[in-house]
Motif scaffolding. Structure first.
Motif, mmCIF file in Angstrom:
data_model
loop_
_atom_site.group_PDB
_atom_site.id
_atom_site.type_symbol
_atom_site.label_atom_id
_atom_site.label_comp_id
_atom_site.label_asym_id
_atom_site.label_seq_id
_atom_site.Cartn_x
_atom_site.Cartn_y
_atom_site.Cartn_z
ATOM 1 N N TYR A 137 28.473 48.763 63.640
ATOM 2 C CA TYR A 137 29.726 48.195 64.136
ATOM 3 C C TYR A 137 30.142 48.868 65.428
ATOM 4 C CZ TYR A 137 29.967 46.042 59.559
ATOM 5 O OH TYR A 137 29.687 45.305 58.446
ATOM 6 N N SER A 138 30.812 48.109 66.305
ATOM 7 C CA SER A 138 31.203 48.664 67.601
ATOM 8 C C SER A 138 32.661 49.088 67.655
ATOM 9 C CB SER A 138 30.915 47.649 68.713
ATOM 10 O OG SER A 138 31.631 46.446 68.479
ATOM 11 N N VAL A 139 33.519 48.494 66.821
ATOM 12 C CA VAL A 139 34.950 48.824 66.822
ATOM 13 C C VAL A 139 35.450 48.808 65.381
ATOM 14 C CG1 VAL A 139 37.259 48.056 67.558
ATOM 15 C CG2 VAL A 139 35.326 47.870 69.133
ATOM 16 N N ALA A 140 36.304 49.771 65.075
ATOM 17 C CA ALA A 140 36.920 49.833 63.746
ATOM 18 C C ALA A 140 38.409 50.125 63.905
ATOM 19 C CB ALA A 140 36.268 50.925 62.904
ATOM 20 N N THR A 199 31.988 53.280 71.954
ATOM 21 C CA THR A 199 31.946 53.637 73.375
ATOM 22 C C THR A 199 33.338 54.113 73.798
ATOM 23 O OG1 THR A 199 32.445 51.357 73.975
ATOM 24 C CG2 THR A 199 30.103 51.978 73.885
ATOM 25 N N PRO A 200 33.439 54.863 74.888
ATOM 26 C CA PRO A 200 34.747 55.399 75.294
ATOM 27 C C PRO A 200 35.803 54.340 75.649
ATOM 28 C CG PRO A 200 32.989 56.647 76.329
ATOM 29 C CD PRO A 200 32.345 55.454 75.664
ATOM 30 N N GLN A 201 35.390 53.100 75.849
ATOM 31 C CA GLN A 201 36.330 52.004 76.073
ATOM 32 C C GLN A 201 35.971 50.867 75.115
ATOM 33 O OE1 GLN A 201 34.617 53.187 79.024
ATOM 34 N NE2 GLN A 201 36.281 54.642 79.297
ATOM 35 N N LEU A 202 36.977 50.070 74.800
ATOM 36 C CA LEU A 202 36.699 48.888 73.980
ATOM 37 C C LEU A 202 35.803 47.927 74.746
ATOM 38 C CD1 LEU A 202 40.221 48.013 72.502
ATOM 39 C CD2 LEU A 202 38.251 48.926 71.272
ATOM 40 N N PRO A 203 34.999 47.136 74.038
ATOM 41 C CA PRO A 203 34.234 46.090 74.720
ATOM 42 C C PRO A 203 35.191 45.178 75.503
ATOM 43 C CG PRO A 203 33.547 46.299 72.427
ATOM 44 C CD PRO A 203 34.769 47.161 72.602
ATOM 45 N N ALA A 204 34.729 44.652 76.612
ATOM 46 C CA ALA A 204 35.585 43.854 77.501
ATOM 47 C C ALA A 204 36.224 42.654 76.802
ATOM 48 C CB ALA A 204 34.775 43.387 78.712
ATOM 49 N N ASP A 205 35.555 42.106 75.804
ATOM 50 C CA ASP A 205 36.082 40.919 75.135
ATOM 51 C C ASP A 205 37.024 41.236 73.977
ATOM 52 O OD1 ASP A 205 34.081 41.987 73.536
ATOM 53 O OD2 ASP A 205 33.326 40.031 72.884
ATOM 54 N N LEU A 206 37.384 42.492 73.812
ATOM 55 C CA LEU A 206 38.248 42.890 72.705
ATOM 56 C C LEU A 206 39.348 43.812 73.225
ATOM 57 C CD1 LEU A 206 38.485 42.501 69.663
ATOM 58 C CD2 LEU A 206 37.058 44.518 69.359
ATOM 59 N N GLN A 207 40.580 43.347 73.149
ATOM 60 C CA GLN A 207 41.713 44.106 73.672
ATOM 61 C C GLN A 207 42.582 44.658 72.537
ATOM 62 O OE1 GLN A 207 42.040 44.778 77.010
ATOM 63 N NE2 GLN A 207 40.021 43.833 76.987
ATOM 64 N N TYR A 264 34.374 45.205 63.970
ATOM 65 C CA TYR A 264 33.856 44.246 64.951
ATOM 66 C C TYR A 264 32.434 44.659 65.301
ATOM 67 C CZ TYR A 264 38.662 42.805 65.193
ATOM 68 O OH TYR A 264 39.908 42.339 64.850
ATOM 69 N N GLY A 265 31.598 43.655 65.560
ATOM 70 C CA GLY A 265 30.187 43.892 65.756
ATOM 71 C C GLY A 265 29.472 43.515 64.466
ATOM 72 N N ASP A 266 28.222 43.951 64.321
ATOM 73 C CA ASP A 266 27.516 43.621 63.082
ATOM 74 C C ASP A 266 26.927 44.873 62.441
ATOM 75 O OD1 ASP A 266 24.601 43.919 63.870
ATOM 76 O OD2 ASP A 266 25.253 42.461 65.353
ATOM 77 N N ALA A 267 26.751 44.792 61.156
ATOM 78 C CA ALA A 267 26.290 45.943 60.378
ATOM 79 C C ALA A 267 24.882 46.368 60.782
ATOM 80 C CB ALA A 267 26.339 45.617 58.890
ATOM 81 N N GLN A 290 38.079 57.756 69.926
ATOM 82 C CA GLN A 290 39.427 57.293 69.589
ATOM 83 C C GLN A 290 40.014 56.582 70.803
ATOM 84 O OE1 GLN A 290 42.281 59.778 67.280
ATOM 85 N NE2 GLN A 290 43.457 59.681 69.182
ATOM 86 N N ILE A 291 40.380 55.336 70.624
ATOM 87 C CA ILE A 291 40.954 54.526 71.695
ATOM 88 C C ILE A 291 42.482 54.612 71.675
ATOM 89 C CG2 ILE A 291 41.138 52.174 72.627
ATOM 90 C CD1 ILE A 291 38.295 53.534 72.842
ATOM 91 N N ALA A 292 43.057 54.651 70.482
ATOM 92 C CA ALA A 292 44.515 54.742 70.357
ATOM 93 C C ALA A 292 44.868 55.256 68.963
ATOM 94 C CB ALA A 292 45.161 53.370 70.590
ATOM 95 N N THR A 293 46.042 55.840 68.861
ATOM 96 C CA THR A 293 46.615 56.229 67.579
ATOM 97 C C THR A 293 48.130 56.160 67.703
ATOM 98 O OG1 THR A 293 46.558 57.849 65.775
ATOM 99 C CG2 THR A 293 46.727 58.730 68.007
#
Length: 156
Positions: free
Chosen positions: A94-97, A119-127, A87-90, A9-12
């Motif tokens: 997927y890497s982010v939802a 991953t515990p942080q979002l990919p660098a190209d996705l804020q 985000y990402g591919d099936a 969980q990155i945010a809620t």
């Protein structure tokens, strides 16, 4: 749509955090396909610190259609759990939802939003700002949700 495995969980939103995750850090959601076809949901987090005891909530999810699921953590009382962004591919998973839940029960409106990552942080190209902009474009009032980041640093 395969969401199995662990998501961080990155945010809620603040209301959800206060009601269900008060004092928790290092939150994850693990989805496991059961023989019945339902999905076991294990939401967990550490109490008060990255080394605190683990607290879990076990529930179940059922796919309604496409990215729309219904989830229950208590008896058979289900709430909507809509995957609004992936985000990402099936093929590689997927890497982010981004998940949205909006319903009214007993005259009380519940509106929750989560950002989850493999991953515990979002990919660098996705804020988060981009994810929130997309959510706004879908009509979600992100500002009223008071989104808060989930502590993941030092957890893993």
């Amino acid at each position: 749509m395969d969401l199995r495995r662990t998501w961080y969980q990155i945010a809620t939103n603040a209301a959800f955090q206060k009601k269900f995750e008060k004092g928790l850090v290092c939150e994850t959601a693990e989805y496991t396909l059961e023989p019945s076809g339902t999905v076991k949901v294990n939401n967990s987090g550490r109490i008060d610190s990255v080394s605190g005891p683990l607290k879990s909530a076990i529930g179940k999810a059922v796919q309604v259609s496409g990215g729309k699921l219904k989830v229950s953590f208590f008896l058979d009382i289900f709430g909507p759990y809509w995957i609004t962004q992936l985000y990402g591919d099936a093929a590689s998973g997927y890497s982010v939802a981004v998940i949205w839940s909006c319903e009214e029960k007993f005259g009380i409106g519940e509106r929750d939003l989560w950002i989850l990552s493999r991953t515990p942080q979002l990919p660098a190209d996705l804020q988060p700002a981009h994810l929130y902009d997309v959510a706004r474009g879908m009509g979600i009032d992100v500002e009223s949700l008071d989104m808060v980041p989930t502590l993941q640093a030092g957890c893993w």
